[in-house]
Design an enzyme around this catalytic site. Sequence first.
Site, PDB file in Angstrom:
ATOM      1  N   ARG A 280      -3.557  -0.580   5.294  1.00  0.00           N
ATOM      2  CA  ARG A 280      -4.149  -1.641   4.325  1.00  0.00           C
ATOM      3  C   ARG A 280      -3.316  -3.022   4.330  1.00  0.00           C
ATOM      4  O   ARG A 280      -3.732  -4.096   4.538  1.00  0.00           O
ATOM      5  CB  ARG A 280      -4.465  -1.250   2.918  1.00  0.00           C
TER       6      ARG A 280
ATOM      7  N   CYS B 235       1.078  -1.088   0.052  1.00  0.00           N
ATOM      8  CA  CYS B 235      -0.129   0.013   0.005  1.00  0.00           C
ATOM      9  C   CYS B 235       0.793   1.365  -0.024  1.00  0.00           C
ATOM     10  O   CYS B 235       2.020   1.104  -0.544  1.00  0.00           O
ATOM     11  CB  CYS B 235      -0.906  -0.138   1.205  1.00  0.00           C
TER      12      CYS B 235
ATOM     13  N   ASP C 235      -8.667   3.512   1.030  1.00  0.00           N
ATOM     14  CA  ASP C 235      -7.665   3.704   2.161  1.00  0.00           C
ATOM     15  C   ASP C 235      -8.471   4.138   3.455  1.00  0.00           C
ATOM     16  O   ASP C 235      -8.961   5.277   3.241  1.00  0.00           O
ATOM     17  CB  ASP C 235      -6.656   4.706   1.515  1.00  0.00           C
TER      18      ASP C 235
END
Length: 153
Positions: free
Chosen positions: A14, A8, A118
């Site tokens: 994440r 990420c 996100d």
Amino acid sequence: MKRILFVCTGNTCRSPMAEALFRVKTAGEGFEVRSAGVAAFDGQAASLHAREVLAERGIEHEHRSSRLNAELIDWSDLILTMTASHRHAILAYFPEAADKVHTLRNFVGVEGFGDIADPFGGTLEDYRRCAEELEESLDRLSVLLKKERFREL
């Protein structure tokens, strides 16, 4: 052993959640799992909400962020990004990795929007929704990789 790298941006939300969730989901199945960020600062803990969401699932994950580098690219057999822009960033710096870099959702065949949202800076509920998105894709990934391994035998 299949080595999977989740990527990420900052490697605090994440990708560490994906790493921890997939590690638990595939324990004892011969996968090595790591995570990194395309713009990470090495050594940061996972975000508080990411840790809380994992704890709600009974998962402890002592995470420290890692910036994506050539060593991690070489280590991995499969690199799964949270967004198309992460994939493009990797290919810009590591074009030799083109055959093993995919967005997670596209790799597992999730139709529609291919990015994992996100949750950075969001609420605990945003992180829960992100974890649910991840789990859907990781369930598919687990099945897909087991089928692939069976074909190799």
